[in-house]
Motif scaffolding. Structure first.
Motif, mmCIF file in Angstrom:
data_model
loop_
_atom_site.group_PDB
_atom_site.id
_atom_site.type_symbol
_atom_site.label_atom_id
_atom_site.label_comp_id
_atom_site.label_asym_id
_atom_site.label_seq_id
_atom_site.Cartn_x
_atom_site.Cartn_y
_atom_site.Cartn_z
ATOM 1 N N LYS A 74 21.698 78.431 -31.473
ATOM 2 C CA LYS A 74 20.863 78.989 -32.513
ATOM 3 C C LYS A 74 19.765 79.558 -31.928
ATOM 4 N N GLY A 75 18.742 80.353 -32.547
ATOM 5 C CA GLY A 75 17.401 80.685 -31.987
ATOM 6 C C GLY A 75 17.551 81.765 -30.937
ATOM 7 N N LEU A 76 18.331 82.581 -30.724
ATOM 8 C CA LEU A 76 18.526 83.687 -29.556
ATOM 9 C C LEU A 76 17.797 84.691 -30.207
ATOM 10 N N GLU A 77 16.471 84.880 -29.582
ATOM 11 C CA GLU A 77 15.646 86.101 -30.039
ATOM 12 C C GLU A 77 16.282 87.287 -30.155
ATOM 13 N N ILE A 78 16.251 88.146 -31.367
ATOM 14 C CA ILE A 78 16.866 89.398 -31.333
ATOM 15 C C ILE A 78 15.382 90.479 -31.506
ATOM 16 N N CYS A 79 15.252 91.380 -30.828
ATOM 17 C CA CYS A 79 14.291 92.604 -31.056
ATOM 18 C C CYS A 79 15.009 93.769 -30.783
ATOM 19 N N SER A 80 15.317 94.592 -31.859
ATOM 20 C CA SER A 80 15.977 95.708 -31.948
ATOM 21 C C SER A 80 15.063 96.843 -32.682
ATOM 22 N N LEU A 86 12.869 104.154 -36.286
ATOM 23 C CA LEU A 86 12.323 103.802 -34.995
ATOM 24 C C LEU A 86 11.372 102.572 -34.979
ATOM 25 N N LEU A 87 11.311 101.718 -36.150
ATOM 26 C CA LEU A 87 10.345 100.599 -36.145
ATOM 27 C C LEU A 87 11.085 99.366 -35.640
ATOM 28 N N PRO A 88 10.617 98.441 -35.173
ATOM 29 C CA PRO A 88 11.356 97.278 -34.636
ATOM 30 C C PRO A 88 11.657 96.222 -35.884
ATOM 31 N N PHE A 89 12.862 95.626 -35.603
ATOM 32 C CA PHE A 89 13.131 94.212 -36.407
ATOM 33 C C PHE A 89 13.368 93.250 -35.457
ATOM 34 N N ILE A 90 12.592 92.239 -35.731
ATOM 35 C CA ILE A 90 12.533 90.921 -34.900
ATOM 36 C C ILE A 90 13.038 89.765 -35.632
ATOM 37 N N GLY A 91 13.815 89.064 -34.855
ATOM 38 C CA GLY A 91 14.261 87.752 -35.503
ATOM 39 C C GLY A 91 15.111 86.940 -34.680
ATOM 40 N N THR A 92 16.001 86.091 -35.152
ATOM 41 C CA THR A 92 16.982 85.314 -34.266
ATOM 42 C C THR A 92 18.228 85.425 -34.720
ATOM 43 N N CYS A 93 19.153 85.032 -33.546
ATOM 44 C CA CYS A 93 20.512 85.205 -33.773
ATOM 45 C C CYS A 93 21.326 83.806 -33.447
ATOM 46 N N SER A 94 21.944 83.194 -34.305
ATOM 47 C CA SER A 94 22.912 82.100 -34.143
ATOM 48 C C SER A 94 24.448 82.564 -34.028
ATOM 49 N N ILE A 95 24.895 81.946 -32.987
ATOM 50 C CA ILE A 95 26.291 82.434 -32.692
ATOM 51 C C ILE A 95 27.285 80.981 -32.607
ATOM 52 N N THR A 96 28.238 80.867 -33.371
ATOM 53 C CA THR A 96 29.047 79.731 -33.499
ATOM 54 C C THR A 96 30.780 80.192 -33.290
ATOM 55 N N GLN A 184 28.097 75.131 -43.566
ATOM 56 C CA GLN A 184 27.510 74.222 -42.718
ATOM 57 C C GLN A 184 26.573 74.951 -41.454
ATOM 58 N N TYR A 185 27.290 75.893 -40.883
ATOM 59 C CA TYR A 185 26.675 76.576 -39.809
ATOM 60 C C TYR A 185 25.731 77.558 -40.006
ATOM 61 N N VAL A 186 25.636 78.070 -41.186
ATOM 62 C CA VAL A 186 24.846 79.202 -41.880
ATOM 63 C C VAL A 186 23.593 78.337 -42.163
ATOM 64 N N SER A 187 23.772 77.229 -42.764
ATOM 65 C CA SER A 187 22.494 76.518 -43.015
ATOM 66 C C SER A 187 21.953 75.849 -41.715
ATOM 67 N N GLU A 188 22.711 75.464 -40.664
ATOM 68 C CA GLU A 188 21.953 75.043 -39.472
ATOM 69 C C GLU A 188 21.374 76.062 -38.701
ATOM 70 N N SER A 189 21.747 77.283 -38.908
ATOM 71 C CA SER A 189 21.252 78.432 -38.384
ATOM 72 C C SER A 189 19.967 78.910 -38.806
ATOM 73 N N HIS A 190 19.500 78.339 -39.537
ATOM 74 C CA HIS A 190 18.226 78.745 -40.282
ATOM 75 C C HIS A 190 17.074 78.480 -39.483
#
Length: 195
Positions: A74-80, A86-96, A184-190
């Motif tokens: 969890k917590g992989l940074e996403i910048c797109s 053409l404006l950014p969206f920024i956040g985190t990605c969790s992969i399980t 379980q994993y969606v809540s842990e991904s927050h």
């Protein structure tokens, strides 16, 4: 894949387009003389995901696995860049994912997410593409991808919402069949996006 000459030509054409756009604004600051060139370079960097594939980035990063565990990053940074404004969206990605005889090197999860984030995107498609790439590469028993982000197109224009967080979830395999496991994993991904 484009060669150096094609990339230089693209850079010049994008620079010219930015010059045209800026010429329509009443700019008086001499500091923007080099802005078209800098903006063109930035745009090419922010969209470099179009010039590679998950297979190229994964390479030999797939390994045998005999266990029955779960991989959760969890917590992989996403910048797109949003494809609409053409404006950014920024956040985190969790992969399980639940391995089935094969695992990916952990750094490959970040590389896969970056390939798709470095394209013009909508968050819903980005989430789906990451899940599909993992599914295709190691054929796991299940994949869950959760992205939480802040879209500047909602924060800076239009509705001008102060702290809008968007959450997208894609569930495949065992996660699509098992709601409790997913939750379980969606809540842990927050992890709140940071700006």
């Amino acid at each position: 894949m484009k060669n150096q000459k094609q990339r230089e030509q693209d850079l010049k054409e994008i620079e010219k387009a930015y010059s045209t756009i800026l010429s329509k604004l009443p700019l008086t600051n001499e500091g923007v003389e080099s802005t078209p060139k800098r903006a063109a370079k930035a745009l090419l960097e922010l969209t470099q995901g179009y010039h590679t594939t998950p297979e190229e980035k994964i390479g030999e990063g797939i390994f045998p696995y005999e266990g029955d565990g779960v991989v959760h990053v969890k917590g992989l940074e996403i910048c797109s860049l949003c494809e609409h404004h053409l404006l950014p969206f920024i956040g985190t990605c969790s992969i399980t994912y639940i391995p089935d005889k094969k695992i990916l090197g952990l750094s490959k999860l970040k590389r896969i997410s970056d390939i798709y984030a470095r394209r013009l995107q909508v968050q819903e498609r980005l989430t789906e593409q990451i899940a599909e790439a993992i599914e295709k590469s190691v054929n796991p028993k299940g994949v869950l991808v959760v992205i939480r982000s802040v879209h500047l197109c909602m924060k800076m224009r239009g509705v001008c919402e102060k702290d809008p967080e968007t959450c997208t979830v894609v569930r495949k395999g065992e996660f699509a069949r098992n709601q409790l496991l997913t939750m379980q994993y969606v809540s842990e991904s927050h992890q709140a996006p940071k700006l």
